[in-house]
Enzyme design. Structure first.
Site, PDB file in Angstrom:
ATOM      1  N   VAL A 193       0.837  -1.201   0.000  1.00  0.00           N
ATOM      2  CA  VAL A 193       0.000   0.000   0.000  1.00  0.00           C
ATOM      3  C   VAL A 193       0.872   1.251   0.000  1.00  0.00           C
ATOM      4  CG1 VAL A 193      -1.716   1.297   1.321  1.00  0.00           C
ATOM      5  CG2 VAL A 193      -1.914  -1.193   1.124  1.00  0.00           C
ATOM      6  N   CYS A 212      -5.859  -9.597   2.601  1.00  0.00           N
ATOM      7  CA  CYS A 212      -6.945  -8.658   2.919  1.00  0.00           C
ATOM      8  C   CYS A 212      -8.260  -9.330   3.321  1.00  0.00           C
ATOM      9  CB  CYS A 212      -7.185  -7.738   1.735  1.00  0.00           C
ATOM     10  SG  CYS A 212      -5.690  -6.872   1.246  1.00  0.00           S
ATOM     11  N   GLU A 214      -3.871  -6.496  -5.401  1.00  0.00           N
ATOM     12  CA  GLU A 214      -2.499  -6.898  -5.685  1.00  0.00           C
ATOM     13  C   GLU A 214      -2.415  -7.337  -7.141  1.00  0.00           C
ATOM     14  OE1 GLU A 214      -0.684  -9.575  -2.931  1.00  0.00           O
ATOM     15  OE2 GLU A 214      -1.380  -8.405  -1.226  1.00  0.00           O
ATOM     16  N   PHE A 259      -8.227   0.885  -2.222  1.00  0.00           N
ATOM     17  CA  PHE A 259      -8.972  -0.194  -2.881  1.00  0.00           C
ATOM     18  C   PHE A 259      -8.076  -0.819  -3.949  1.00  0.00           C
ATOM     19  CE2 PHE A 259     -12.030   3.004  -1.426  1.00  0.00           C
ATOM     20  CZ  PHE A 259     -12.839   2.227  -0.606  1.00  0.00           C
ATOM     21  N   GLY A 279      -8.463 -15.841  -0.421  1.00  0.00           N
ATOM     22  CA  GLY A 279      -7.340 -15.733   0.517  1.00  0.00           C
ATOM     23  C   GLY A 279      -6.661 -14.397   0.345  1.00  0.00           C
TER      24      GLY A 279
HETATM   25  C1  UGA Z   1      -8.756  -7.122  -2.343  1.00  0.00           C
HETATM   26  C2  UGA Z   1      -9.778  -6.166  -2.988  1.00  0.00           C
HETATM   27  O1  UGA Z   1     -10.187  -6.669  -4.258  1.00  0.00           O
HETATM   28  C3  UGA Z   1      -9.199  -4.761  -3.164  1.00  0.00           C
HETATM   29  O2  UGA Z   1     -10.183  -3.890  -3.678  1.00  0.00           O
HETATM   30  C4  UGA Z   1      -8.720  -4.267  -1.781  1.00  0.00           C
HETATM   31  O3  UGA Z   1      -8.151  -2.989  -1.862  1.00  0.00           O
HETATM   32  C5  UGA Z   1      -7.679  -5.228  -1.250  1.00  0.00           C
HETATM   33  O4  UGA Z   1      -8.286  -6.540  -1.117  1.00  0.00           O
HETATM   34  C6  UGA Z   1      -7.235  -4.723   0.089  1.00  0.00           C
HETATM   35  O5  UGA Z   1      -8.044  -4.694   1.007  1.00  0.00           O
HETATM   36  O6  UGA Z   1      -6.120  -4.224   0.178  1.00  0.00           O
HETATM   37  P1  UGA Z   1      -6.704  -8.571  -3.243  1.00  0.00           P
HETATM   38  O7  UGA Z   1      -6.518  -9.054  -1.840  1.00  0.00           O
HETATM   39  O8  UGA Z   1      -5.512  -8.159  -4.021  1.00  0.00           O
HETATM   40  O9  UGA Z   1      -7.686  -7.289  -3.268  1.00  0.00           O
HETATM   41  O10 UGA Z   1      -7.397  -9.763  -4.019  1.00  0.00           O
HETATM   42  P2  UGA Z   1      -8.701  -9.971  -4.904  1.00  0.00           P
HETATM   43  O11 UGA Z   1      -8.369  -9.832  -6.324  1.00  0.00           O
HETATM   44  O12 UGA Z   1      -9.845  -9.213  -4.390  1.00  0.00           O
HETATM   45  O13 UGA Z   1      -8.961 -11.529  -4.605  1.00  0.00           O
HETATM   46  C7  UGA Z   1      -9.200 -11.973  -3.269  1.00  0.00           C
HETATM   47  C8  UGA Z   1      -9.368 -13.471  -3.240  1.00  0.00           C
HETATM   48  O14 UGA Z   1     -10.606 -13.854  -3.843  1.00  0.00           O
HETATM   49  C9  UGA Z   1      -8.279 -14.252  -3.977  1.00  0.00           C
HETATM   50  O15 UGA Z   1      -7.935 -15.375  -3.208  1.00  0.00           O
HETATM   51  C10 UGA Z   1      -8.949 -14.658  -5.260  1.00  0.00           C
HETATM   52  O16 UGA Z   1      -8.424 -15.831  -5.833  1.00  0.00           O
HETATM   53  C11 UGA Z   1     -10.376 -14.872  -4.791  1.00  0.00           C
HETATM   54  N1  UGA Z   1     -11.376 -14.753  -5.878  1.00  0.00           N
HETATM   55  C12 UGA Z   1     -11.625 -13.546  -6.426  1.00  0.00           C
HETATM   56  C13 UGA Z   1     -12.063 -15.872  -6.299  1.00  0.00           C
HETATM   57  O17 UGA Z   1     -11.860 -17.000  -5.812  1.00  0.00           O
HETATM   58  N2  UGA Z   1     -13.009 -15.721  -7.275  1.00  0.00           N
HETATM   59  C14 UGA Z   1     -13.283 -14.517  -7.848  1.00  0.00           C
HETATM   60  O18 UGA Z   1     -14.170 -14.466  -8.736  1.00  0.00           O
HETATM   61  C15 UGA Z   1     -12.557 -13.395  -7.417  1.00  0.00           C
END
Ligand code: UGA
Length: 430
Positions: free
Chosen positions: A12, A260, A155, A152, A257
């Site tokens: 961040v 966040c 990664e 927001f 996972g």
């Molecule tokens: C998340 C949020 O998307 C960001 O907006 C936020 O700023 C960030 O947390 C944070 O709080 O700093 P991130 O942790 O990078 O971002 O990951 P995501 O892309 O949101 O995915 C989170 C998890 O959900 C991953 O394990 C991903 O594989 C899973 N996921 C996501 C799924 O299993 N299916 C989906 O359709 C989308």
């Protein structure tokens, strides 16, 4: 253009600092990790993050971005100080704010009138008010501003998310402070929402928990699809065309996972408990996610004929999602660990997180490429949706593996093509 101090050079803080420098501000990023600061000063960012190395290089060459050791050096001369230090999960599921508290106490005496302290890291409702109180108690001058400006950033696309956000949220009781913070984003095209601090803090948690809920929901639907012979890919396509639902965050998998969602859902549940609210929906979202990992492990055990000990599994993907090298709270790592505990010989390949995973899971063998992971494997398992796994030479894969069996926990591969090659294919919800 403003003088911005950023405390904390993690995902961040580094993204915030590099992007503010790109927007023309004079930025000083401080961190207690001396080695990290020395690496950053040479442009070595140490994380896989699209576009960020270029932004850091640009900031270093224009001298608008500097890296220093310690919070005090970053805050001393700043008009805005962004707090970007870790807020890990505490023992009760709450967010541990001790790093924030230490930094505020350290910088408080140095701040000059008019400086605005901005909470950027994800912090529970009430944290902006807490920072204001801590500043007062630590002997700061009275004429300081405080605000919440939650991030927001995903990664993998953090720089893009910073420079092209869906929205900028600023929580401040003093409208003049909110206006000053909003001016930092003058060249960013996005709606700016000014709220009170508690609402801004809640927007962040409610957003992450909602996205986690979407994923838990689709995982539950996928499980149901398996039982009634529906295909979740068709189901989510049919759902997603409705703009009230949308296509995003409807991909079933091994559970959410990362650094966040697990921490933030736990913290929101904790916030609810503090006001005697059980928030059963959120509790179910979390327990559903734990159960999803169990389901993937069960699928792999089934594919091994119910007798996992002594068998060999090849794994593709270890990071918590694709396009990052982050293994924190990765479902893939948790699943691999359970297989190793079952006595399974696991050889895994990940384009970015392999070496570090070997340190996290004793006994895990790390392969140099996806084919090496397949050698003599009874079952192949896809745990992270790296694009490159779609385009492997599957005839070669079939020749290398002993058992022709695939558990595709990300629905990445084409089941018909895999079956054509003689693989038994198990996806999620199809
Ligand atoms: C998340 C949020 O998307 C960001 O907006 C936020 O700023 C960030 O947390 C944070 O709080 O700093 P991130 O942790 O990078 O971002 O990951 P995501 O892309 O949101 O995915 C989170 C998890 O959900 C991953 O394990 C991903 O594989 C899973 N996921 C996501 C799924 O299993 N299916 C989906 O359709 C989308």
């Amino acid at each position: 253009m403003s003088r911005v101090g950023v405390v904390g050079a993690g995902y961040v803080g580094l993204t915030t600092g590099a992007c503010f420098a790109h927007l023309g501000h004079e930025v000083v990023v401080g961190d207690i990790d001396t080695d990290k600061i020395h690496r950053l000063a040479k442009g070595d960012i140490g994380i896989l993050e699209e576009g960020l190395p270029e932004l850091v290089a640009e900031g270093l060459s224009t001298r608008r971005l500097r890296f220093v050791v310690g919070a005090a050096s970053a805050a001393a001369d700043a008009e805005f100080v962004f707090l970007c230090v870790p807020t890990p999960r505490g023992s009760e599921g709450d967010a541990d704010l001790s790093a924030v508290e230490d930094v505020v106490r350290e910088i408080a005496p140095l701040l000059t009138p008019g400086t605005v302290i901005v909470n950027k890291s994800t912090m529970p409702v009430g944290s902006t008010a807490l920072v204001a109180r801590l500043l007062g108690a630590a002997g700061a001058v009275a004429e300081l501003g405080v605000a919440s400006n939650p991030e927001f950033l995903r990664e993998g696309t953090a720089a893009r998310d910073f420079l092209h956000p869906y929205r900028v949220v600023i929580g401040a009781d003093d409208p003049a402070v909110a206006v000053r913070v909003s001016e930092l984003y003058r060249d960013v095209q996005a709606p700016v929402l000014v709220t009170n601090p508690a609402s801004a803090e809640m927007i962040k948690y409610a957003s992450n928990a909602f996205l986690a809920m979407k994923v838990s929901y689709v995982n539950a639907v996928a499980n149901l699809c398996e039982a009634v012979n529906a295909d979740v890919r068709e189901v989510t396509l049919g759902m997603g065309y409705d703009p009230r639902i949308g296509f995003e965050f409807l991909h079933p998998g091994p559970g959410w996972g990362g650094s966040c969602f697990p921490k933030d859902t736990a913290a929101l549940l904790h916030t609810a408990a503090r006001v005697d609210d059980d928030f059963p929906l959120l509790a179910a979202v979390i327990s559903m996610n734990d159960a999803q990992q169990d389901r993937v492990v069960d699928k792999i055990r089934d594919a091994l004929g119910g007798a996992p000990a002594g068998r060999r599994v090849g794994v593709w993907g270890l990071t918590f999602k694709a396009n990052t090298n982050d293994l924190r709270d990765s479902p893939a790592v948790a699943i691999v660990r359970r297989l190793v505990e079952d006595g399974v010989a696991v050889r895994a390949y990940d384009p970015a997180g392999g070496e570090s995973a070997a340190e996290l899971v004793p006994g895990l063998e790390v392969a140099a490429d996806p084919y090496e992971a397949c050698v003599d494997a009874d079952v192949l398992v896809v745990l992270t949706e790296w694009d490159e796994f779609r385009w492997l030479d599957f005839t070669r894969v079939a020749g290398l593996s002993t058992g022709r069996s695939i558990v595709d926990a990300r629905n990445l591969l084409d089941p018909a093509a895999m079956r054509h090659l003689g693989f038994a294919y198990r996806g999620v919800g199809r």
